[in-house]
Design an enzyme around this catalytic site. Structure first.
Site, PDB file in Angstrom:
ATOM      1  N   ASP A 191     -42.627  43.583   7.210  1.00 37.96           N
ATOM      2  CA  ASP A 191     -41.814  43.350   8.506  1.00 37.96           C
ATOM      3  C   ASP A 191     -41.652  43.741   9.745  1.00 37.96           C
ATOM      4  O   ASP A 191     -41.632  44.986  10.189  1.00 37.96           O
ATOM      5  CB  ASP A 191     -40.610  43.325   7.806  1.00 37.96           C
ATOM      6  CG  ASP A 191     -39.271  42.888   7.916  1.00 37.96           C
ATOM      7  OD1 ASP A 191     -39.193  42.181   8.812  1.00 37.96           O
ATOM      8  OD2 ASP A 191     -38.004  43.031   7.707  1.00 37.96           O
TER       9      ASP A 191
ATOM     10  N   ASN B 257     -38.340  31.079   5.934  1.00 36.76           N
ATOM     11  CA  ASN B 257     -38.963  31.143   7.370  1.00 36.76           C
ATOM     12  C   ASN B 257     -38.556  30.101   7.849  1.00 36.76           C
ATOM     13  O   ASN B 257     -38.735  29.423   9.934  1.00 36.76           O
ATOM     14  CB  ASN B 257     -39.938  31.976   7.975  1.00 36.76           C
ATOM     15  CG  ASN B 257     -39.816  33.600   7.489  1.00 36.76           C
ATOM     16  OD1 ASN B 257     -41.091  33.845   7.708  1.00 36.76           O
ATOM     17  ND2 ASN B 257     -38.760  33.944   7.646  1.00 36.76           N
TER      18      ASN B 257
HETATM   19  C1  FPP Z   1     -42.071  39.269   9.845  1.00 40.20           C
HETATM   20  O1  FPP Z   1     -40.944  39.684  11.000  1.00 40.20           O
HETATM   21  C2  FPP Z   1     -43.086  38.660  10.475  1.00 40.20           C
HETATM   22  C3  FPP Z   1     -42.466  38.067  10.496  1.00 40.20           C
HETATM   23  C4  FPP Z   1     -42.106  36.533   9.321  1.00 40.20           C
HETATM   24  C5  FPP Z   1     -44.471  37.029  10.778  1.00 40.20           C
HETATM   25  C6  FPP Z   1     -45.456  37.760  10.099  1.00 40.20           C
HETATM   26  C7  FPP Z   1     -46.472  37.415  10.396  1.00 40.20           C
HETATM   27  C8  FPP Z   1     -47.278  37.868  11.097  1.00 40.20           C
HETATM   28  C9  FPP Z   1     -47.518  39.538  11.290  1.00 40.20           C
HETATM   29  C10 FPP Z   1     -48.370  37.124  12.054  1.00 40.20           C
HETATM   30  C11 FPP Z   1     -49.156  36.945  10.950  1.00 40.20           C
HETATM   31  C12 FPP Z   1     -49.044  35.377  10.553  1.00 40.20           C
HETATM   32  C13 FPP Z   1     -49.037  34.152  11.040  1.00 40.20           C
HETATM   33  C14 FPP Z   1     -48.095  32.877  10.461  1.00 40.20           C
HETATM   34  C15 FPP Z   1     -49.539  33.741  12.833  1.00 40.20           C
HETATM   35  P1  FPP Z   1     -40.032  39.706  11.972  1.00 40.20           P
HETATM   36  O2  FPP Z   1     -39.735  38.500  12.746  1.00 40.20           O
HETATM   37  O3  FPP Z   1     -38.977  39.278  10.829  1.00 40.20           O
HETATM   38  O4  FPP Z   1     -38.785  40.923  12.513  1.00 40.20           O
HETATM   39  P2  FPP Z   1     -37.547  41.340  12.507  1.00 40.20           P
HETATM   40  O5  FPP Z   1     -37.249  42.016  11.158  1.00 40.20           O
HETATM   41  O6  FPP Z   1     -38.209  42.890  13.176  1.00 40.20           O
HETATM   42  O7  FPP Z   1     -37.109  40.722  13.387  1.00 40.20           O
END
Ligand code: FPP
Length: 247
Positions: free
Chosen positions: A21, A69
């Protein structure tokens, strides 16, 4: 002695699960688009997967895209799916060199066809590699997974194949997407959030939980070793008392 050497002196977690995350916040802090945060998230995943395999972890299961998501803005979902395809193409070499087998859990049939094809190809090409299994949770939700298992068992009861009184925990285990995988010993969540977010709810019943404020793109090998060190210095009692474990 380095942390890396220290953790090799004690039993390692056989299975580590990670909620990756903080990609979005990482990008925002630097004034980048969220998609750049995800790209850097892939770099972090490559580092952690290779460091885990090198340390001797047998299973690494990461939350790459949850069922929830799909509700993100369409542009972000599209960017994540494109990133999944390009990463799979690029990382086949990393997986092969580190003897890592790719696996998925979740409703991958909801992913764009291009992602499904690329996943099938990498899964097939890495199927004989035995050093570590990297499982991507994609379009994954734990309640959905448990519901699917219940449906399968209900059908077996309906056809007379299974007596309801004979249902054991093992029947549930064997009908989860993680059938034949050991339960995670350690669950890590980055970015300072203290939630499980519908991830492996059944499987983490006895996992050690580790939370860190580091945002996922900043989470590196040393952070992984620190989480493992922390895990190794906890007492896993599985409902027993200390004295029973030591006798
Ligand atoms: C959470 O960060 C991350 C995700 C929802 C996706 C995780 C994906 C990767 C590490 C890339 C590899 C996977 C794929 C599908 C290519 P967030 O976007 O929720 O961060 P935030 O909470 O700070 O907004």
């Amino acid at each position: 002695m380095s942390l890396k050497e220290q953790i090799k002196q004690n039993p390692l977690p056989k299975h580590i699960a990670i909620i990756m995350d903080g990609n979005g916040r990482w990008a925002k802090k630097k004034g980048y688009l969220r998609a750049i945060g995800h790209e850097n998230g892939v770099d972090a995943l490559r580092n952690i997967a290779t460091a885990s395999a090198e340390a001797g972890v047998r299973y690494l299961t990461v939350y790459a895209f949850s069922s929830e998501n799909w509700n993100r803005p369409k542009t972000e979902v599209t960017a994540l799916m494109a990133l999944l395809v390009s990463s799979l193409r690029k990382e086949l070499k990393t997986l092969t060199e580190n003897k890592i087998r790719l696996n998925t859990i979740g409703h991958t049939d909801s992913l764009p066809k291009k992602c499904q094809n690329e996943l099938a190809e990498v899964i097939q090409k890495t199927s004989d590699l035995t050093h570590m299994t990297l499982t991507l949770a994609l379009s994954y939700g734990s309640k959905e997974e448990i519901t699917d298992a219940i449906k399968t068992l209900a059908h077996q009861v309906k056809t007379g194949e299974l007596n309801p009184d004979d249902i054991t925990e093992e029947h549930i285990n064997q009908n989860l997407y993680t059938a034949n995988m050991p339960d995670p010993d350690l669950l890590i969540r980055t970015s300072g959030e203290y939630r499980i977010s519908n991830y492996l709810l059944w499987q983490i019943a006895y996992s050690e939980l580790y939370f860190t404020d580091k945002l996922w793109p900043d989470f590196g090998a040393e952070d992984l070793y620190e989480a493992i060190w922390n895990y190794q210095h906890r007492e896993r009692r599985f409902g027993k008392i200390s004295e029973q474990l030591n006798s």
